[in-house]
Motif scaffolding. Structure first.
Motif, PDB file in Angstrom:
ATOM      1  N   VAL A   1      10.884  11.196  -2.089  1.00 58.78           N
ATOM      2  CA  VAL A   1      10.133  12.047  -1.116  1.00 58.78           C
ATOM      3  C   VAL A   1       8.732  11.771  -0.744  1.00 58.78           C
ATOM      4  N   SER A   2       8.105  11.213  -1.908  1.00 57.51           N
ATOM      5  CA  SER A   2       6.717  10.958  -1.513  1.00 57.51           C
ATOM      6  C   SER A   2       6.537   9.522  -0.784  1.00 57.51           C
ATOM      7  N   LYS A   3       7.504   8.749  -0.905  1.00 60.50           N
ATOM      8  CA  LYS A   3       7.480   7.476  -0.250  1.00 60.50           C
ATOM      9  C   LYS A   3       7.777   7.644   1.293  1.00 60.50           C
ATOM     10  N   VAL A   4       8.875   8.689   1.283  1.00 57.64           N
ATOM     11  CA  VAL A   4       9.231   9.121   3.002  1.00 57.64           C
ATOM     12  C   VAL A   4       7.945   9.843   3.544  1.00 57.64           C
TER      13      VAL A   4
ATOM     14  N   LEU B   1       0.907  -1.229   0.078  1.00 53.85           N
ATOM     15  CA  LEU B   1       0.109   0.086  -0.173  1.00 53.85           C
ATOM     16  C   LEU B   1       0.969   1.305  -0.191  1.00 53.85           C
ATOM     17  N   ILE B   2       2.197   1.213   0.829  1.00 52.71           N
ATOM     18  CA  ILE B   2       2.923   2.397   0.742  1.00 52.71           C
ATOM     19  C   ILE B   2       3.636   2.471  -0.673  1.00 52.71           C
TER      20      ILE B   2
ATOM     21  N   VAL C   1       4.784   9.488   2.681  1.00 53.81           N
ATOM     22  CA  VAL C   1       3.461   8.577   2.965  1.00 53.81           C
ATOM     23  C   VAL C   1       3.906   7.201   3.999  1.00 53.81           C
ATOM     24  N   LYS C   2       4.995   6.891   4.160  1.00 54.81           N
ATOM     25  CA  LYS C   2       5.681   6.118   5.280  1.00 54.81           C
ATOM     26  C   LYS C   2       5.368   6.851   6.643  1.00 54.81           C
ATOM     27  N   ARG C   3       5.840   8.197   6.741  1.00 53.19           N
ATOM     28  CA  ARG C   3       5.759   8.708   8.124  1.00 53.19           C
ATOM     29  C   ARG C   3       4.129   8.982   8.275  1.00 53.19           C
ATOM     30  N   GLY C   4       3.386   9.070   7.368  1.00 57.83           N
ATOM     31  CA  GLY C   4       2.054   9.159   7.645  1.00 57.83           C
ATOM     32  C   GLY C   4       1.147   8.055   8.224  1.00 57.83           C
ATOM     33  N   PHE C   5       1.992   6.580   7.622  1.00 57.97           N
ATOM     34  CA  PHE C   5       1.447   5.456   8.310  1.00 57.97           C
ATOM     35  C   PHE C   5       1.873   5.033   9.694  1.00 57.97           C
TER      36      PHE C   5
END
Length: 80
Positions: free
Chosen positions: A69-72, A22-23, A74-78
């Protein structure tokens, strides 16, 4: 990432699960959307680049940076 994946396989931990997929998909979606705007600006300012190869190479590198950057983000949001 490959070293971490190999270490997890040796420990018997699942290397990919639903959350990691999902990430990946969500960060890819955000990177794709933002890269469309990035390419729009690249082609608007194409006269600022010395040649076409530099323009395309810079755009591809910028896309890779946007994905990271978007992966970092999104991962921080989860994790919250």
């Amino acid at each position: 990432m490959a070293v971490k994946k190999d270490r997890d396989e040796k420990l018997g931990i699942a290397t990919e699960d639903e959350l990691s997929n999902l990430i990946k998909y969500k960060s890819g979606y955000y990177a794709f959307l933002s890269s469309m705007y990035m390419w729009l600006f690249v082609f608007i300012f194409k006269d600022k680049f010395p040649d076409t190869e530099t323009m395309l190479g810079g755009g591809i590198l910028l896309f890779a940076l946007i994905f990271y950057v978007s992966k970092v983000i999104v991962k921080r949001g989860f994790n919250e």
